[in-house]
Design a protein around this motif. Structure first.
Motif, short mmCIF file in Angstrom:
data_model
loop_
_atom_site.label_atom_id
_atom_site.label_comp_id
_atom_site.label_asym_id
_atom_site.label_seq_id
_atom_site.Cartn_x
_atom_site.Cartn_y
_atom_site.Cartn_z
N ASP A 88 0.80 -1.04 -0.08
CA ASP A 88 0.00 0.07 -0.11
C ASP A 88 0.96 1.05 -0.12
N GLU A 89 0.28 2.42 -0.14
CA GLU A 89 0.92 3.60 -0.13
C GLU A 89 2.12 4.09 1.08
N GLU A 90 1.59 3.69 2.19
CA GLU A 90 2.24 3.77 3.31
C GLU A 90 3.42 2.95 3.32
N GLU A 91 3.45 1.74 2.90
CA GLU A 91 4.75 0.80 2.85
C GLU A 91 5.63 1.35 1.93
N LEU A 92 5.03 1.77 0.63
CA LEU A 92 5.94 2.67 -0.42
C LEU A 92 6.61 3.61 0.25
N ARG A 93 6.02 4.38 0.84
CA ARG A 93 6.53 5.61 1.47
C ARG A 93 7.62 5.40 2.52
N ARG A 94 7.61 4.10 2.94
CA ARG A 94 8.94 3.72 3.99
C ARG A 94 10.30 3.62 3.05
N HIS A 95 10.03 3.40 1.64
CA HIS A 95 11.35 3.04 0.81
C HIS A 95 11.41 4.15 -0.24
N PHE A 96 10.34 4.94 -0.49
CA PHE A 96 10.44 5.78 -1.50
C PHE A 96 10.26 7.25 -0.91
N ASP A 97 11.15 8.38 -1.18
CA ASP A 97 10.95 9.56 -0.74
C ASP A 97 9.52 10.23 -1.45
N ASP A 98 9.25 11.29 -0.88
CA ASP A 98 7.80 11.92 -1.25
C ASP A 98 8.09 12.33 -2.79
#
Length: 504
Positions: A88-98
């Motif tokens: 989900d988006e939350e998981e991706l944001r732990r590995h990719f910056d905004d």
């Protein structure tokens, strides 16, 4: 099987060891690749191929970029299986910056990584890892990555693009190199690496700095059969980059008050009409007019346009929605001809090429023969052969032949031909593109605003081209421009992105 212990060199190459395993398998020393890899690992004092790989990677500096790429690979390797659940988006944001996720939205990122799931199950090879950067290969993909400078070291860049792996033609093994101007070191390195990675016959990389000085580096051959070395001033077909020439010519007519952007195009068309009377000039420029494409785009000679479109050009696509095509620009070429009472080629030369000093650029009616490159294609056996010697049948959509230096001049100075307000309008988003993550359509230009780049690709039988500019700089009178030409039809946008958007 050898029973001798071997020491790893100071900078061991996993790629070399993998090739060595395949060589020993082909020589009949082992029955399977696994056995060959296991033997090589044990010869170097390690218990398995996995242990050898980890040992080699650990020998270099700790790399946050490598760790994040390994997460991507492990997370998406099973994306083509029924039981896999996407992040989900939350998981991706732990590995990719905004910032990265503003350029490549989560759904687009998930789709991109999922589409190469099978490749991600293979090992990373040719790894060049630094603490914040990574360049490597997985299967037939080049991987480039960079992370933030501070914890949690999320990915700020991730590029996956295809490499060519089946070239076996010995004639391209030792390419010659020729230059013009002061070529930056990084551009020369990109040209050398890209030539080998993409499997090319010839490659030109060119650019301009803020003061307009042009540099060109040429590598390989203009004609492989004749052993003709590629030179910086060889001419290539620009194909769809021609649409930018057409767009600027139309905007010059707008600046002169002879055409209005939001008037129906049929108000200016005489020889050929659009089936939809409401389609505007702006919609044709931004690929939102819904005009049908020609059935074919290439032939031995340029025919009369009416034989391509008919006296009434069909508009079967949805009006107001971006749909990249050639039909709208075919009609813009006719509009230029009708308004100026001259052939499109003559008008575009007079209004765009000549003012910018593009003296080595023109619109041939048949395949030119002087100082031009030969297109090539790769056979199933991995050997190059000559591609069909055809040209675009629609000069306004794909008929320009030019040198890299001339195209750089266009990219650097096109805005000087227009009033400032109209140049800014050309770079203002007119529609969301459906073929480029984060991309938008200007008037002729393809835009990626978060990256502050604009440009256009071109491709056809035997050739590929790419033009990228920094519009924020160009519109203020300075700027940078990058051009790539090849005489093989392959994806060259990643080459140009490496020049225009280097990983920090």
């Amino acid at each position: 099987m050898s029973d001798q212990s071997r020491a790893l060199p100071d900078r061991p190459s996993l790629r070399y060891l993998k090739l060595e395993a395949k060589r020993r398998l082909s020589a009949g020393e082992f029955a399977t690749l696994h056995q060959a890899q296991l033997a090589i690992a044990r010869e170097h004092g390690l218990s398995s191929w996995t242990a050898l790989k980890e040992h080699i990677e650990a020998a270099g500096p700790a790399s946050h970029a490598l760790a994040q790429v390994r997460w991507v690979m492990s997370r998406f390797a099973a994306a083509d299986t029924p039981e896999w659940t996407p992040p989900d988006e939350e998981e991706l944001r732990r590995h990719f910056d905004d910032h990265y996720l503003s350029l490549v939205p989560p759904d687009t990122l998930t789709g991109m990584a999922s589409s190469v799931a099978q490749r991600l199950r293979e090992d990373l090879v040719d790894v060049r890892a630094e603490p914040l950067r990574l360049r490597a290969r997985v299967a037939d993909l080049r991987v480039e990555a960079a992370t933030e400078a501070d914890p949690p070291y999320r990915l700020s860049t991730l590029r996956l693009y295809p490499l060519e792996t089946k070239v076996k033609d010995p004639r391209v093994a030792a390419p010659a190199s020729r230059t013009s101007g002061a070529v930056p070191e990084e551009a020369a390195a990109v040209a050398a690496e890209s030539f080998a990675e993409l499997g090319l016959v010839g490659l030109i990389v060119a650019g301009a700095s803020g003061d307009g000085s042009v540099w060109v580096t040429a590598r390989g051959w203009a004609n492989l059969d004749q052993d003709e070395v590629l030179l910086p001033d060889h001419r290539f077909p620009a194909y769809s980059i021609t649409k930018l020439i057409t767009a600027i010519a139309v905007l010059r007519l707008v600046a002169d008050g002879r055409v209005r952007l939001d008037e129906p195009a049929n108000a200016y068309l005489r020889t050929i009409r659009l089936a939809d009377d409401a389609v505007t000039v702006r919609e044709l420029l931004s690929h939102t007019g819904g005009v049908d494409n020609p059935a074919s785009m290439f032939a031995d000679r340029v025919p009369d346009l009416v034989s391509v479109t008919g006296p009434v050009a069909a508009c079967g696509g949805p009006r107001g929605t971006f749909g990249y095509g050639h039909g709208g620009y075919a009609l813009l070429g006719q509009l230029i001809a009708d308004v100026t009472a001259s052939r499109y080629e003559e008008a575009a030369t007079r209004m765009v090429l000549e003012p910018l000093g593009m003296s080595n650029s023109w619109f041939p009616r048949s395949r030119p023969a002087t100082r031009v490159v030969t297109g090539h294609r790769l056979t199933d056996e991995g050997v190059f052969e000559r591609a069909p010697a055809q040209i675009s049948i629609v000069p306004a959509a794909g008929g320009l032949w030019t040198t890299a230096a001339d195209l750089v001049r266009f990219g650097h100075a096109w805005s000087s031909l227009l009033p400032d307000a109209l140049a800014r309008e050309a770079l203002r988003p007119q529609a969301e593109r459906d073929d480029s993550p984060g991309g938008q359509a200007g008037l002729g230009w393809g835009l990626v605003l978060p990256k502050d780049v604009a440009g256009h690709p071109g491709a056809g039988p035997g050739f590929s081209a790419s033009l990228i500019v920094r519009p924020g700089l160009v519109s203020s009178g300075g700027g940078q421009t990058w051009v790539v030409f090849t005489n093989r039809q392959v994806l060259v946008e990643p080459v140009n992105e490496r020049l225009a958007l280097p990983i920090p």
